[in-house]
Design an enzyme around this catalytic site. Structure first.
Site, PDB file in Angstrom:
ATOM      1  N   GLY A 159       0.810  -1.217   0.000  1.00  0.00           N
ATOM      2  CA  GLY A 159       0.000   0.000   0.000  1.00  0.00           C
ATOM      3  C   GLY A 159       0.840   1.261   0.000  1.00  0.00           C
TER       4      GLY A 159
ATOM      5  N   ARG B  46       3.813   6.244   1.886  1.00  0.00           N
ATOM      6  CA  ARG B  46       4.243   7.642   1.988  1.00  0.00           C
ATOM      7  C   ARG B  46       3.681   8.467   0.832  1.00  0.00           C
ATOM      8  NH1 ARG B  46       9.705   8.643  -0.519  1.00  0.00           N
ATOM      9  NH2 ARG B  46      10.089   6.898  -1.923  1.00  0.00           N
TER      10      ARG B  46
ATOM     11  N   ASP C 119       8.166   6.724   8.323  1.00  0.00           N
ATOM     12  CA  ASP C 119       7.726   8.074   8.671  1.00  0.00           C
ATOM     13  C   ASP C 119       6.835   8.700   7.601  1.00  0.00           C
ATOM     14  OD1 ASP C 119       9.508   8.705   6.635  1.00  0.00           O
ATOM     15  OD2 ASP C 119      10.952   9.725   7.931  1.00  0.00           O
TER      16      ASP C 119
ATOM     17  N   ARG D  48      -1.869  -0.927  -9.925  1.00  0.00           N
ATOM     18  CA  ARG D  48      -0.701  -1.756 -10.209  1.00  0.00           C
ATOM     19  C   ARG D  48      -1.095  -3.231 -10.308  1.00  0.00           C
ATOM     20  NH1 ARG D  48       3.361   1.590  -7.153  1.00  0.00           N
ATOM     21  NH2 ARG D  48       2.208   3.424  -6.491  1.00  0.00           N
TER      22      ARG D  48
ATOM     23  N   ASP E 164       4.411  -4.460  -7.478  1.00  0.00           N
ATOM     24  CA  ASP E 164       3.757  -3.234  -7.012  1.00  0.00           C
ATOM     25  C   ASP E 164       4.286  -2.003  -7.737  1.00  0.00           C
ATOM     26  OD1 ASP E 164       5.983  -4.196  -5.184  1.00  0.00           O
ATOM     27  OD2 ASP E 164       5.904  -2.101  -4.580  1.00  0.00           O
TER      28      ASP E 164
END
EC number: 2.7.7.-
Length: 491
Positions: A88, A91, A123, A181, A250
């Site tokens: 998934g 970012r 992050d 994708r 992906d």
């Protein structure tokens, strides 16, 4: 002035299992580095407004524009051959979709805009270097005429991200026909959610393959369509010396666009086994392996679609194998036709493939620069006395032997020398985003907050087929101490 995005969102109208709703994380002090003004106009956006502080806040994810429906898309994927059932957008956040001036639906996505439910303890941010790399290379690919995602804008966030060290943070605004994708289909197939696979296919067909709507076997036709586009795409990569670097499922787009410019690179010296990616230790995604890997990825897509082919599993497998079986010939036709054009052959004769392969083998043996060899062949096509190409070979005599046979073959072509040269120069670029140039641009920006080299490189690469005497140094391969031996993933 108000920034207006004419959103017409469709993916976020699919079931909740297709994505997670999540807003971008605000950043401290966004500053616009670069806006792709022509692309903004193509998308129906006002570039003057996007260049205001308000525009920078939207492009950094600090402010969400009216009409946006921010989501992180769910997908799975094979990474270096190993299946991960949930990846998934870790970012990246899809703000929404717009219809461009050609009537094409385009995603507008922020990359580096903060954590999502798919971040896997990351992050969710992007460092400045990878953002500049993707901007440079994706726009260079567009100028080269290769299907690709585009870069609308790059913004620095006023914050640092921690990788091996503290680096300036940045956000890339990426534009794509879609971000669907092979791994998106895998996400649902792995969960045996046949209805979701069908729903996804029914979304993809009118969006990317509208000519298939209403056909008797739409899911078979969808697989065939993706196979054809991927075969053509990878052929185009090889013809300009491009190495994607991380061809995981992906990173394999259903639309047939090049997507996810992580450890990508263009070859300098021709080497079929060339690898730049620091994480590709076994050479899985080496230059010459890319067609084989593309077919491997398409086979994973076929496995997902089998459940839509019919209840007779054995028959469905046979049908899928037949469709996949078209890949080698489709790729070979596109690749060989491209190679013929690169050496100035516009008719077909027996022995052409062997002649071209001899050139490639000689280039590999002599470490000849891929881009400059073909470009200088165009010069020799216009003037048989021109011998710049032989300087690319460690043993020029090897080239001389091949060039003699090549001139004999081109004598059978109907074009004049000037026509052949013009045709060859129109498809053999002189300027590519050479690794050492990209790295120098990144270092100037990261270390000195200096974006003048970035601006100049982007300007040069926008006209890859045109001689630009004032920028001729950008065509030069790296000196020994300038060579970039490894490239790195943006995470």
């Amino acid at each position: 002035m108000t920034v207006h995005f004419p959103f017409q969102n469709s993916y976020s109208a699919l079931p909740d299992s297709f994505f997670a709703r999540v807003a971008p994380t605000p950043v401290a002090a966004p500053r616009l580095i670069k806006l792709n003004r022509p692309l903004a106009v193509q998308l129906g956006l006002d570039p003057d407004v996007l260049e205001t502080p308000e525009g920078a806040e939207i492009l950094a994810g600090k402010t969400v524009p009216a009409g946006a429906d921010p989501i992180a898309m769910a997908y799975a994927g094979h990474q270096f051959g190993n299946f991960v059932p949930q990846l998934g957008d870790g970012r990246a956040i899809l703000l929404g979709e717009v219809i461009d001036k050609d009537g094409v639906r385009r995603d507008i996505q922020l990359k580096g805009s903060g954590p999502t439910p798919f971040s896997r303890r990351g992050d969710g941010r992007a460092a400045l270097g990878p953002v500049l790399r993707e901007y440079i290379v994706s726009e260079a690919m567009f100028a080269l005429g290769i299907p690709t995602t585009r870069s609308l804008a790059a913004v620095v966030t006023g914050e640092h991200v921690i990788r091996e060290t503290a680096l300036p943070g940045a956000v890339l605004t990426r534009v794509a026909s879609s971000h669907i994708r092979v791994g998106t289909f895998q996400f649902f197939a792995a969960r045996r959610d046949t209805e979701a696979v069908r729903r996804l296919a029914d979304h993809v067909i009118p969006r990317h393959y509208p000519e298939l709507s209403g056909t008797e076997r739409p899911y078979h036709a969808l697989l065939a369509g993706v196979v054809a586009r991927q075969a053509d795409l990878v052929a185009r990569w090889l013809l300009v010396g491009f190495i994607h670097g991380v061809m995981n499922t992906d990173n394999s787009s259903i639309s047939g666009e090049t997507i996810d410019y992580g450890p990508c690179a263009f070859m300098d010296a021709y080497n079929p086994a060339q690898v730049f990616s620091s994480i590709d230790e076994m050479g899985r995604y080496a230059y010459a392996n890319q067609p084989r890997i593309a077919l491997w990825n398409l086979t994973r897509l076929a496995e997902c679609l089998l459940q839509l082919f019919g209840e007779e599993q054995e028959k469905a497998v046979e049908q899928a194998q037949e469709i996949l079986g078209a890949f080698p010939e489709t790729f070979s036709k596109a690749y060989q036709a491209g190679l013929r054009r690169k050496v100035g052959l516009f008719t077909e004769r027996d022995g052409d493939e062997a002649l071209i392969q001899d050139l490639l083998d000689t280039m590999a043996k002599n470490q000849a620069d891929f881009t400059l060899t073909f470009r200088k062949l165009g010069d020799a096509a216009g003037d048989p006395a021109a011998d710049d190409a032989r300087a690319e070979f460690m043993d020029p005599a090897d080239f001389d032997d091949w060039a003699r046979r090549w001139h004999e073959r081109t004598a059978w072509e109907p074009q004049t020398a000037a026509e052949r040269q013009a045709a060859m120069h129109a498809i053999n670029p002189i300027f590519i985003p050479r690794n050492h140039r990209v790295e120098a641009v990144i270092q100037a920006a990261v270390n000195n907050d200096d974006y003048a080299p970035f601006e100049e490189l982007v300007k040069v690469l926008a006209k890859p087929y045109q001689d630009q005497p004032e920028y001729e140094a950008y065509a030069d391969p790296p000196l020994p101490d300038e060579r970039v031996l490894q490239t790195f993933c943006g995470t």
